[in-house]
Motif scaffolding. Sequence first.
Motif, PDB file in Angstrom:
ATOM      1  N   ALA A 352      51.755  20.624  42.871  1.00 34.89           N
ATOM      2  CA  ALA A 352      52.005  19.334  42.230  1.00 34.89           C
ATOM      3  C   ALA A 352      52.368  18.264  43.258  1.00 34.89           C
ATOM      4  O   ALA A 352      51.926  17.104  43.157  1.00 34.89           O
ATOM      5  CB  ALA A 352      53.114  19.472  41.196  1.00 34.89           C
ATOM      6  N   GLU A 353      53.147  18.645  44.260  1.00 33.79           N
ATOM      7  CA  GLU A 353      53.522  17.687  45.310  1.00 33.79           C
ATOM      8  C   GLU A 353      52.306  17.309  46.148  1.00 33.79           C
ATOM      9  O   GLU A 353      52.132  16.137  46.527  1.00 33.79           O
ATOM     10  CB  GLU A 353      54.601  18.302  46.196  1.00 33.79           C
ATOM     11  N   LEU A 354      51.473  18.286  46.433  1.00 33.22           N
ATOM     12  CA  LEU A 354      50.269  18.022  47.216  1.00 33.22           C
ATOM     13  C   LEU A 354      49.331  17.083  46.457  1.00 33.22           C
ATOM     14  O   LEU A 354      48.755  16.153  47.041  1.00 33.22           O
ATOM     15  CB  LEU A 354      49.564  19.346  47.524  1.00 33.22           C
ATOM     16  N   TYR A 355      49.198  17.325  45.158  1.00 34.65           N
ATOM     17  CA  TYR A 355      48.363  16.442  44.331  1.00 34.65           C
ATOM     18  C   TYR A 355      48.918  15.017  44.334  1.00 34.65           C
ATOM     19  O   TYR A 355      48.156  14.050  44.447  1.00 34.65           O
ATOM     20  CB  TYR A 355      48.300  16.982  42.907  1.00 34.65           C
ATOM     21  N   ALA A 358      48.012  13.314  47.604  1.00 40.42           N
ATOM     22  CA  ALA A 358      46.587  12.985  47.680  1.00 40.42           C
ATOM     23  C   ALA A 358      46.244  11.833  46.741  1.00 40.42           C
ATOM     24  O   ALA A 358      45.428  10.957  47.082  1.00 40.42           O
ATOM     25  CB  ALA A 358      45.753  14.215  47.340  1.00 40.42           C
ATOM     26  N   ASP A 359      46.886  11.819  45.573  1.00 36.08           N
ATOM     27  CA  ASP A 359      46.633  10.742  44.616  1.00 36.08           C
ATOM     28  C   ASP A 359      47.101   9.398  45.173  1.00 36.08           C
ATOM     29  O   ASP A 359      46.462   8.354  44.953  1.00 36.08           O
ATOM     30  CB  ASP A 359      47.351  11.057  43.305  1.00 36.08           C
ATOM     31  N   ALA A 360      48.220   9.423  45.903  1.00 32.78           N
ATOM     32  CA  ALA A 360      48.709   8.190  46.527  1.00 32.78           C
ATOM     33  C   ALA A 360      47.741   7.697  47.602  1.00 32.78           C
ATOM     34  O   ALA A 360      47.499   6.484  47.747  1.00 32.78           O
ATOM     35  CB  ALA A 360      50.091   8.422  47.131  1.00 32.78           C
ATOM     36  N   VAL A 361      47.160   8.638  48.350  1.00 24.34           N
ATOM     37  CA  VAL A 361      46.168   8.258  49.365  1.00 24.34           C
ATOM     38  C   VAL A 361      44.931   7.684  48.679  1.00 24.34           C
ATOM     39  O   VAL A 361      44.333   6.709  49.157  1.00 24.34           O
ATOM     40  CB  VAL A 361      45.795   9.475  50.239  1.00 24.34           C
ATOM     41  N   LEU A 362      44.530   8.274  47.555  1.00 23.41           N
ATOM     42  CA  LEU A 362      43.386   7.752  46.800  1.00 23.41           C
ATOM     43  C   LEU A 362      43.659   6.310  46.354  1.00 23.41           C
ATOM     44  O   LEU A 362      42.763   5.452  46.432  1.00 23.41           O
ATOM     45  CB  LEU A 362      43.135   8.649  45.583  1.00 23.41           C
ATOM     46  N   TYR A 363      44.861   6.045  45.885  1.00 20.72           N
ATOM     47  CA  TYR A 363      45.218   4.693  45.437  1.00 20.72           C
ATOM     48  C   TYR A 363      45.076   3.696  46.585  1.00 20.72           C
ATOM     49  O   TYR A 363      44.547   2.592  46.422  1.00 20.72           O
ATOM     50  CB  TYR A 363      46.651   4.690  44.908  1.00 20.72           C
ATOM     51  N   ARG A 364      45.508   4.096  47.798  1.00 22.14           N
ATOM     52  CA  ARG A 364      45.405   3.196  48.947  1.00 22.14           C
ATOM     53  C   ARG A 364      43.943   3.016  49.360  1.00 22.14           C
ATOM     54  O   ARG A 364      43.541   1.937  49.808  1.00 22.14           O
ATOM     55  CB  ARG A 364      46.244   3.743  50.108  1.00 22.14           C
ATOM     56  N   ALA A 365      43.133   4.074  49.192  1.00 23.04           N
ATOM     57  CA  ALA A 365      41.709   3.952  49.517  1.00 23.04           C
ATOM     58  C   ALA A 365      41.016   2.980  48.569  1.00 23.04           C
ATOM     59  O   ALA A 365      40.152   2.196  48.982  1.00 23.04           O
ATOM     60  CB  ALA A 365      41.037   5.319  49.443  1.00 23.04           C
ATOM     61  N   LYS A 366      41.412   3.006  47.297  1.00 24.71           N
ATOM     62  CA  LYS A 366      40.849   2.050  46.341  1.00 24.71           C
ATOM     63  C   LYS A 366      41.270   0.626  46.699  1.00 24.71           C
ATOM     64  O   LYS A 366      40.479  -0.321  46.577  1.00 24.71           O
ATOM     65  CB  LYS A 366      41.313   2.392  44.928  1.00 24.71           C
ATOM     66  N   ALA A 367      42.499   0.478  47.150  1.00 20.80           N
ATOM     67  CA  ALA A 367      42.983  -0.852  47.531  1.00 20.80           C
ATOM     68  C   ALA A 367      42.234  -1.392  48.751  1.00 20.80           C
ATOM     69  O   ALA A 367      42.111  -2.614  48.935  1.00 20.80           O
ATOM     70  CB  ALA A 367      44.484  -0.796  47.822  1.00 20.80           C
ATOM     71  N   ASP A 368      41.706  -0.472  49.568  1.00 26.26           N
ATOM     72  CA  ASP A 368      40.947  -0.876  50.759  1.00 26.26           C
ATOM     73  C   ASP A 368      39.525  -1.306  50.422  1.00 26.26           C
ATOM     74  O   ASP A 368      38.802  -1.780  51.304  1.00 26.26           O
ATOM     75  CB  ASP A 368      40.887   0.272  51.765  1.00 26.26           C
ATOM     76  N   GLY A 369      39.065  -1.098  49.172  1.00 30.85           N
ATOM     77  CA  GLY A 369      37.736  -1.534  48.791  1.00 30.85           C
ATOM     78  C   GLY A 369      36.848  -0.491  48.151  1.00 30.85           C
ATOM     79  O   GLY A 369      35.691  -0.780  47.849  1.00 30.85           O
TER      80      GLY A 369
END
Length: 392
Positions: A352-355, A358-369
Motif C-alpha cells: 500500500a505504501e509503495l502504491y 508511485a501514485d504520487a509520482v504519476l500525479y507529478r508526471a501528469k502535472a508535467d504534461g
Amino acid sequence: MPRTLTLHFEPSLERQYRLAMRADQRRATFVCVTVAFAIWITFFGLDLLRLDKAGQLPPYGDHGLMSALVLRIGVLTLMIWLQWRLATSDASFAYHRISGCLIAAIGIAGAYIASTYKARGLPHADIAQIVIVVAVFLPIGLTIVQATAVAALVAFATAMLGFVMTDPSFWAEHARLCVVMLCAILVSGVGGWLRERAERDHFLLRRILHDRALSDPLTGIANRRAFEEHVALALRQARRDGVPVVFAVLDVDHFKRYNDRYGHELGDRALRKVARAIESCLRRPMDMVGRIGGEEFGLLLYECRPDVAEAYFNAIVAAIETLAIPHEASLTAAHLTATLGGTAFDGREEAAELYSRADAVLYRAKADGRNRARFEESAEWEPGTPRAMLPG
C-alpha cells in the motif's frame, strides 16, 4: 482437455496437473502406506511363526529362507522412510516415485518369498500378489500409465520367479495365478483410468474458475486482486533475497473524454490494446501488469534495477503511443496516450505504501504534461541491500 485415451495435457499444464494431483493425494498415500505397513508386519510375524514351527529359524534355516526374512525387513525399512518423508517434507517432494518403487518392491519381494516357501513345502500366500497389483491403482500419486507399468512389473516378476524357483508340478497352479493377476490389472486399470479422467476434468474446472477469479474479464490480464496478491508475494521474496523491485502506476490519458467521444465499446477495445501493449514489454517471469482501476494499470518489475526500469517504462509509454488509436478529444495529443509514474521498493515498505508513492509520482508526471514516464527512486534504497541492513 485430456486426449481421449492417453489422458495427457500439453506439457506445462500436465506438470501443473501432476503437482496438484500429488498434493491432493499425499494424505491418501500416507494412509495407504500405513495400511500396507500393518499388513506387511503382520505377514512378517506369521513368517516367524511358521518358520519356527518348521524349525527353519537361524541358525537352522537355509540361505533362501534367510534372504526372504531380509527382504521383509528391507521393505519395512522403505515403508518407514516413506512415511517419515510424507509426514515431514513439503508437497514438492517426489514421493510418487518412491511410492511406485515401494509397491514394486512389495510385489517382487512377496513373489520371491511365496515362491521360496512354495518350493520348500511351507505355507505361503502367493494369492496376495493379486491384492498388490490392485493396490497399485489406489490414489498414491501415480498416473494411470505409471501405475500400469508398476503393476505389469510386479506381474512379470511374479510369473518369472514362480516358474524359475518352483517345481514343474506347481506350474499349472502358478499359471492360473498369473491369469488372474492379468485380469486384476485389466479391471483395476479401467477403474484407475476412469478415476484419473474424472480427476483431470475436475482439475480443469478448478483451473478455469481460478483463472476467472484472478483475471480481468475485459482485458484478460490480472485483475486487482491477483495483482495485489502477486505484489505482496514479490515484496516478501525481495525482502528475503535483497533484490531490487520497481513498481509503477499507469493511467490512460483523458480516457473519460475518449468514452464520451467514441462510446464504451470502442473504449473497451482501446483498453484491451493498451493491456496487450504493456504486457508485450514485460520479460521476466515475476514481472506483472494488472488492471487496478477503470483505465489504471499497475506494473511490477522484479529484480530490475532503476536505470533499467526507466528504459522499460519509456518503452511502455512509447508502445501505447505507437498504437496510434485516434483520440480527437484528448488535451494531450491527437491519439491515445498514457502517463506512468514509477518508484523503487525501499526494502521495507508494504504494498500500500509503495502504491501511494508511485501514485504520487504519476500525479507529478501528469502535472508535467502527460504522455510520459516519470521515475523517482527512493533515497533509502540501495540495490541488493537485504532488509536487515537497511537503516531503521
